[in-house]
Design a protein around this motif. Structure first.
Motif, PDB file in Angstrom:
ATOM      1  N   LYS A  95       0.829  -1.202   0.000  1.00 42.15           N
ATOM      2  CA  LYS A  95       0.000   0.000   0.000  1.00 42.15           C
ATOM      3  C   LYS A  95       0.867   1.257   0.000  1.00 42.15           C
ATOM      4  O   LYS A  95       0.560   2.250  -0.675  1.00 42.15           O
ATOM      5  CB  LYS A  95      -0.911  -0.010   1.228  1.00 42.15           C
ATOM      6  CG  LYS A  95      -1.836   1.204   1.366  1.00 42.15           C
ATOM      7  CD  LYS A  95      -2.787   1.334   0.189  1.00 42.15           C
ATOM      8  CE  LYS A  95      -3.969   2.251   0.503  1.00 42.15           C
ATOM      9  NZ  LYS A  95      -3.573   3.589   0.927  1.00 42.15           N
ATOM     10  N   LYS A  96       1.969   1.222   0.747  1.00 41.58           N
ATOM     11  CA  LYS A  96       2.890   2.360   0.755  1.00 41.58           C
ATOM     12  C   LYS A  96       3.438   2.599  -0.648  1.00 41.58           C
ATOM     13  O   LYS A  96       3.541   3.735  -1.108  1.00 41.58           O
ATOM     14  CB  LYS A  96       4.047   2.108   1.720  1.00 41.58           C
ATOM     15  CG  LYS A  96       3.679   2.099   3.197  1.00 41.58           C
ATOM     16  CD  LYS A  96       4.912   1.837   4.044  1.00 41.58           C
ATOM     17  CE  LYS A  96       4.593   1.807   5.527  1.00 41.58           C
ATOM     18  NZ  LYS A  96       5.806   1.538   6.350  1.00 41.58           N
ATOM     19  N   TYR A  98       2.072   1.684  -3.540  1.00 46.21           N
ATOM     20  CA  TYR A  98       0.990   2.166  -4.395  1.00 46.21           C
ATOM     21  C   TYR A  98       0.730   3.657  -4.169  1.00 46.21           C
ATOM     22  O   TYR A  98       0.566   4.416  -5.132  1.00 46.21           O
ATOM     23  CB  TYR A  98      -0.280   1.365  -4.127  1.00 46.21           C
ATOM     24  CG  TYR A  98      -1.477   1.910  -4.866  1.00 46.21           C
ATOM     25  CD1 TYR A  98      -1.673   1.621  -6.215  1.00 46.21           C
ATOM     26  CD2 TYR A  98      -2.399   2.731  -4.224  1.00 46.21           C
ATOM     27  CE1 TYR A  98      -2.751   2.137  -6.911  1.00 46.21           C
ATOM     28  CE2 TYR A  98      -3.484   3.252  -4.917  1.00 46.21           C
ATOM     29  CZ  TYR A  98      -3.658   2.946  -6.246  1.00 46.21           C
ATOM     30  OH  TYR A  98      -4.725   3.465  -6.929  1.00 46.21           O
ATOM     31  N   ASP A  99       0.682   4.084  -2.922  1.00 52.43           N
ATOM     32  CA  ASP A  99       0.387   5.492  -2.607  1.00 52.43           C
ATOM     33  C   ASP A  99       1.455   6.427  -3.172  1.00 52.43           C
ATOM     34  O   ASP A  99       1.145   7.480  -3.747  1.00 52.43           O
ATOM     35  CB  ASP A  99       0.270   5.687  -1.100  1.00 52.43           C
ATOM     36  CG  ASP A  99      -1.006   5.077  -0.541  1.00 52.43           C
ATOM     37  OD1 ASP A  99      -1.927   4.772  -1.326  1.00 52.43           O
ATOM     38  OD2 ASP A  99      -1.087   4.898   0.698  1.00 52.43           O
ATOM     39  N   THR A 102       1.253   6.332  -7.063  1.00 47.59           N
ATOM     40  CA  THR A 102       0.037   7.016  -7.514  1.00 47.59           C
ATOM     41  C   THR A 102       0.231   8.528  -7.467  1.00 47.59           C
ATOM     42  O   THR A 102      -0.124   9.252  -8.405  1.00 47.59           O
ATOM     43  CB  THR A 102      -1.168   6.625  -6.640  1.00 47.59           C
ATOM     44  OG1 THR A 102      -1.449   5.233  -6.816  1.00 47.59           O
ATOM     45  CG2 THR A 102      -2.410   7.435  -7.018  1.00 47.59           C
ATOM     46  N   GLU A 103       0.790   8.998  -6.381  1.00 45.07           N
ATOM     47  CA  GLU A 103       1.041  10.434  -6.248  1.00 45.07           C
ATOM     48  C   GLU A 103       1.939  10.937  -7.365  1.00 45.07           C
ATOM     49  O   GLU A 103       1.727  12.024  -7.919  1.00 45.07           O
ATOM     50  CB  GLU A 103       1.679  10.720  -4.887  1.00 45.07           C
ATOM     51  CG  GLU A 103       1.914  12.197  -4.605  1.00 45.07           C
ATOM     52  CD  GLU A 103       2.521  12.444  -3.239  1.00 45.07           C
ATOM     53  OE1 GLU A 103       3.170  13.493  -3.066  1.00 45.07           O
ATOM     54  OE2 GLU A 103       2.373  11.585  -2.354  1.00 45.07           O
TER      55      GLU A 103
END
Length: 255
Positions: A95-96, A98-99, A102-103
């Motif tokens: 998740k880290k 991906y975040d 994505t940013e």
């Protein structure tokens, strides 16, 4: 290629990159790949743990675009290689990753030559989040992100097809329509490499030849399969790519 994916979750967001293959500067892409190479496709977990701390510290000291991309990618590798074997310390790195990625895809200030790397690993990170959380859902969205990355960048970067094929080859049989990309993408990379020897580096091609061989173990393909396994071995003298698995598969098939 190294993914063990059984379930998927996390809403995918549309990549907002306006870049495409025709607009990208090849020399800049090669320079960026050189800066990212040591955090991509890591199989040595001891090295990975050391590199993780190194990358995090580098980002704290200098939060540049390249260091942010390195952080997002090393988190992906951490999730892939360590997250599934830990109930605490390395959980949540998918998740880290991906975040962060994505940013970067949504930031129009990010150097466009970084986007093929960022968008490809972002798509893979969604799959890792799903595998870690064991929730069904948005495998289709993950492959939509891969498809966009392939359409935009596969002519100049092996990553979109390489990571899509890596995810696809370990999907359960019921996802047979997506599993086909395991063969299609690795063959596509081999074809592009034949036309341009600079398309992918030796480490990646070692993985690719092993992956192709792993998908073609039938007797009718045996000669070419053994040839590709020999190439995978020769391209990876330091055992940082697909050599170990290529040697194991070659020994099995030669018996």
């Amino acid at each position: 290629m190294r993914h063990k994916l059984f379930t998927f979750i996390l809403t995918a967001m549309t990549i907002t990159s306006g870049a495409n293959a025709q607009q990208l500067d090849g020399s800049k892409m090669r320079a960026i790949e050189h800066q990212l190479d040591d955090v991509m496709e890591i199989i040595d977990t001891t090295f990975l743990k050391t590199k993780l701390k190194e990358v995090e510290l580098a980002y704290e000291q200098n939060p540049s675009q390249i260091n942010k991309a390195r952080k997002g990618i090393i988190y992906h590798e951490t999730a892939l290689n360590l997250g599934f074997f830990s109930k605490t310390e390395y959980r949540g790195y998918a998740k880290k990753s991906y975040d962060i990625l994505t940013e970067m895809t949504q930031n129009k200030q990010v150097t466009r030559e970084l986007i093929p790397f960022v968008s490809s690993y972002r798509a893979s990170a969604i799959a890792l989040v799903g595998a870690e959380t064991k929730k069904f859902g948005l495998l289709g969205n993950a492959f939509k992100l891969f498809e966009e990355a392939v359409n935009n960048y596969a002519e100049v970067s092996y990553l979109p097809e390489f990571l899509r094929g890596s995810v696809a080859e370990n999907l359960p049989w019921m996802f047979y329509k997506k599993r086909r990309f395991a063969k299609l993408d690795m063959q596509s990379i081999i074809d592009k490499q034949a036309k341009n020897q600079a398309y992918a580096n030796n480490k990646i091609m070692s993985f690719v030849y092993w992956a192709w061989a792993n998908q073609h173990q039938e007797k009718k393909d045996r000669a070419l399969t053994i040839s590709y396994l020999s190439k995978a071995i020769a391209l990876d003298p330091a055992y940082v790519g697909g050599r170990k698995r290529a040697e194991e598969l070659k020994e099995k098939l030669m018996k």
